[in-house]
Design a protein around this motif. Structure first.
Motif, short mmCIF file in Angstrom:
data_model
loop_
_atom_site.label_atom_id
_atom_site.label_comp_id
_atom_site.label_asym_id
_atom_site.label_seq_id
_atom_site.Cartn_x
_atom_site.Cartn_y
_atom_site.Cartn_z
N GLY A 111 33.17 29.39 17.11
CA GLY A 111 31.91 28.66 17.00
C GLY A 111 32.08 27.30 17.63
O GLY A 111 33.17 26.73 17.56
N GLU A 112 31.02 26.78 18.27
CA GLU A 112 31.14 25.42 18.83
C GLU A 112 29.78 24.79 19.01
O GLU A 112 28.75 25.47 18.87
N THR A 113 29.77 23.50 19.33
CA THR A 113 28.48 22.83 19.44
C THR A 113 27.78 23.20 20.74
O THR A 113 28.42 23.41 21.78
N LEU A 114 26.46 23.31 20.66
CA LEU A 114 25.66 23.63 21.84
C LEU A 114 25.27 22.36 22.58
O LEU A 114 24.80 22.42 23.70
N ASP A 115 25.43 21.21 21.93
CA ASP A 115 25.06 19.94 22.60
C ASP A 115 26.06 18.84 22.22
O ASP A 115 27.17 18.85 22.70
N ASP A 116 25.65 17.91 21.36
CA ASP A 116 26.55 16.80 21.00
C ASP A 116 27.67 17.27 20.08
O ASP A 116 27.50 18.22 19.32
N ALA A 117 28.79 16.54 20.13
CA ALA A 117 29.87 16.78 19.17
C ALA A 117 29.60 15.98 17.90
O ALA A 117 28.79 15.05 17.89
N ALA A 118 30.29 16.35 16.81
CA ALA A 118 30.09 15.65 15.53
C ALA A 118 30.41 14.16 15.67
O ALA A 118 29.70 13.31 15.13
N GLY A 119 31.48 13.82 16.41
CA GLY A 119 31.84 12.42 16.60
C GLY A 119 30.74 11.67 17.36
O GLY A 119 30.43 10.52 17.06
N GLU A 120 30.14 12.37 18.32
CA GLU A 120 29.02 11.75 19.06
C GLU A 120 27.84 11.51 18.13
O GLU A 120 27.15 10.51 18.26
N ALA A 121 27.60 12.46 17.23
CA ALA A 121 26.49 12.30 16.28
C ALA A 121 26.73 11.03 15.45
O ALA A 121 25.81 10.24 15.22
N PHE A 122 27.97 10.82 15.02
CA PHE A 122 28.29 9.59 14.28
C PHE A 122 28.11 8.37 15.17
O PHE A 122 27.46 7.40 14.81
N ASP A 123 28.71 8.42 16.38
CA ASP A 123 28.71 7.23 17.24
C ASP A 123 27.31 6.87 17.75
O ASP A 123 26.95 5.70 17.83
N LYS A 124 26.52 7.92 18.10
CA LYS A 124 25.17 7.63 18.60
C LYS A 124 24.26 7.13 17.48
O LYS A 124 23.42 6.26 17.70
N SER A 125 24.45 7.66 16.27
CA SER A 125 23.66 7.16 15.12
C SER A 125 24.02 5.70 14.88
O SER A 125 23.15 4.86 14.65
N ALA A 126 25.32 5.40 14.96
CA ALA A 126 25.77 4.02 14.73
C ALA A 126 25.16 3.08 15.76
O ALA A 126 24.74 1.97 15.44
N LYS A 127 25.08 3.56 17.00
CA LYS A 127 24.51 2.74 18.07
C LYS A 127 23.03 2.43 17.77
O LYS A 127 22.57 1.31 17.95
N LEU A 128 22.30 3.44 17.28
CA LEU A 128 20.89 3.23 16.91
C LEU A 128 20.77 2.19 15.80
O LEU A 128 19.76 1.50 15.69
N LEU A 129 21.82 2.07 14.99
CA LEU A 129 21.80 1.10 13.89
C LEU A 129 22.34 -0.26 14.32
O LEU A 129 22.46 -1.18 13.52
N GLY A 130 22.69 -0.37 15.61
CA GLY A 130 23.19 -1.64 16.14
C GLY A 130 24.65 -1.89 15.84
O GLY A 130 25.13 -3.02 15.92
N LEU A 131 25.40 -0.83 15.47
CA LEU A 131 26.83 -1.00 15.16
C LEU A 131 27.67 -0.81 16.42
O LEU A 131 27.29 -0.04 17.30
N PRO A 132 28.81 -1.49 16.53
CA PRO A 132 29.64 -1.37 17.74
C PRO A 132 30.35 -0.02 17.84
O PRO A 132 30.48 0.71 16.85
N TYR A 133 30.85 0.28 19.05
CA TYR A 133 31.58 1.54 19.30
C TYR A 133 33.05 1.38 18.90
O TYR A 133 33.61 0.32 19.14
N PRO A 134 33.73 2.37 18.34
CA PRO A 134 33.15 3.63 17.89
C PRO A 134 32.57 3.49 16.48
O PRO A 134 33.23 2.97 15.58
N GLY A 135 31.34 3.95 16.31
CA GLY A 135 30.62 3.70 15.06
C GLY A 135 30.99 4.61 13.90
O GLY A 135 30.67 4.31 12.75
N GLY A 136 31.69 5.75 14.20
CA GLY A 136 32.02 6.70 13.13
C GLY A 136 32.71 6.04 11.93
O GLY A 136 32.24 6.16 10.79
N PRO A 137 33.80 5.32 12.17
CA PRO A 137 34.50 4.70 11.03
C PRO A 137 33.62 3.69 10.28
O PRO A 137 33.76 3.53 9.07
N LEU A 138 32.70 3.02 11.00
CA LEU A 138 31.83 2.03 10.34
C LEU A 138 30.80 2.73 9.45
O LEU A 138 30.52 2.30 8.33
N ILE A 139 30.23 3.83 9.96
CA ILE A 139 29.28 4.59 9.13
C ILE A 139 30.00 5.04 7.85
O ILE A 139 29.46 4.94 6.74
#
Ligand code: KG4
Ligand code: ZN
Length: 351
Positions: A172-200
């Motif tokens: 099984g695998e992702t058809l589009d974004d990866a889970a890390g991208e989902a974290f990082d892109k969400s963080a970006k929408l919230l104005g958080l710096p890259y990489p946003g995963g650990p901050l979320i």
């Protein structure tokens, strides 16, 4: 016979790392990060390869010193051949090939995503309590074959059946974004710096995961999709900020907790389905996102609820590191799976 001692190099993205293993035990694992990318909101490939060039010699030197070994004790050189940023991969692969040529040692070309899975075969050091095996029947520290692995990183999201160190199958695998991208892109929408995963992760610890509800996609089979979630978060934030410009600031912890909780439920629903379908009871997680505290806890809880054995690598082996390349290289060495000096790095790689 001399103990099999592997010097491994990882340089697929923005971490330069060198590890030394002896008989599959990690003696050292040195990682140099690259803060230069923070200001750009993502990894800048050209800057990454330049930083790898600056870091590689000191990192290899530090790994040897920490292991207390000279280059003359090394049995083989392992390196990340694919996938990753081509400029970054080239620095590590050229360095590894040069060492192998100069020292007349065998070369082991490792697939980065397979190495993330095999990080679960590294014996935990015993210092990180969250890395120990938990489950109704697990009396051992590493999984037994066949095991299932949910690999969640910045570029990939995969469910893998691992039948042996050299036999891994993606089911099984992702058809589009990866889970890390989902974290990082969400963080970006919230104005958080890259990489946003650990901050979320950090903000989510203080928030209410039930405060805001984001949709779970209906994707058949064992595949994932995260692009719809990203769009839903974007529209949600646009609407709320239009009503109250300080909405994000006032509700940051609850927003992060709600986003994290949805990403985790998307991941674990599919992983649970895979475990039922395959009947495999030893389950692992791997990759950068497996450092997420919410995912680690939810994964443990799932194992306890279902009576499955759960395994999580220690934190330092979750995000990019050369220890996992050393372990993958060790098993390749035992199998005699050597690479030619003419092997080239590849940005994309067939499994
Ligand atoms: O495996 P990795 O270090 O590099 C790749 O191979 O991609 O994974 C990096 C990803 C990034 O997206 C980063 O935001 C995410 O792992 N990450 C986390 C956490 N730590 C790293 N995501 C959520 N929570 C964390 N604690
Ligand atoms: Zn990775």
């Amino acid at each position: 016979m001399n103990p099999v001692t592997i010097l491994a190099i990882e340089s697929s993205c923005d971490e330069t790392s060198c590890a030394i293993s002896r008989e599959a035990v990690i003696l050292s694992n040195i990682i140099a990060g690259q803060s230069v990318h923070e200001q750009y909101g993502g990894v800048v490939p050209e800057l990454a390869s330049r930083a790898h060039m600056q870091h590689i010699v000191p990192v290899v030197d530090a790994a040897l010193r920490k292991a207390g070994l000279e280059l003359s004790s090394i049995t083989a050189i392992a390196f990340t051949q694919s996938p990753g940023l081509i400029g970054s991969l080239l620095v590590g692969s050229q360095f590894a090939k040069s060492l192998a040529l100069a020292l007349d040692l065998p070369l082991l070309a490792v697939h980065h995503m397979q190495a993330h899975v095999l990080a679960n075969l590294i014996e935990p050091a015993g210092k990180d309590p969250s890395s120990a095996a938990v489950g109704t029947t697990a009396a051992h520290a590493i999984p037994r074959f066949p095991f299932l692995c949910l690999t969640v990183s910045g570029g990939h999201t995969q469910i893998v059946v691992c039948k042996s160190p050299l036999s891994l199958e993606v089911i099984g695998e992702t058809l589009d974004d990866a889970a890390g991208e989902a974290f990082d892109k969400s963080a970006k929408l919230l104005g958080l710096p890259y990489p946003g995963g650990p901050l979320i992760d950090r903000y989510a610890a203080q928030g209410d995961p039930a405060r805001f509800s984001f949709p779970e996609p209906r994707i058949p089979g064992l595949d994932f999709s995260f692009s719809g979630l990203k769009t839903a978060i974007l529209y949600f934030l646009q609407e709320q900020v239009a009503n109250d410009p300080a909405f994000i600031e006032k509700n940051l912890a609850d927003i992060c907790a709600s986003i994290q909780s949805r990403i985790i439920s998307i991941l674990l629903h599919k992983f649970e389905k895979a475990a039922r379908q395959t009947g495999i009871k030893d389950l692992c997680i791997a990759g950068g996102v497996s450092a997420n505290s919410g995912l680690r806890k939810a994964f443990r809880d799932m194992g306890e609820r279902q009576g499955w054995n759960t395994f999580i690598p220690p934190f330092e082996y979750c995000t990019d590191n050369a220890a996992m390349i050393a372990i993958a290289g060790h098993y390749k060495y035992l199998a005699g799976d050597f690479a030619e000096l003419s092997v080239s790095a590849s940005a994309r790689a067939e499994w």
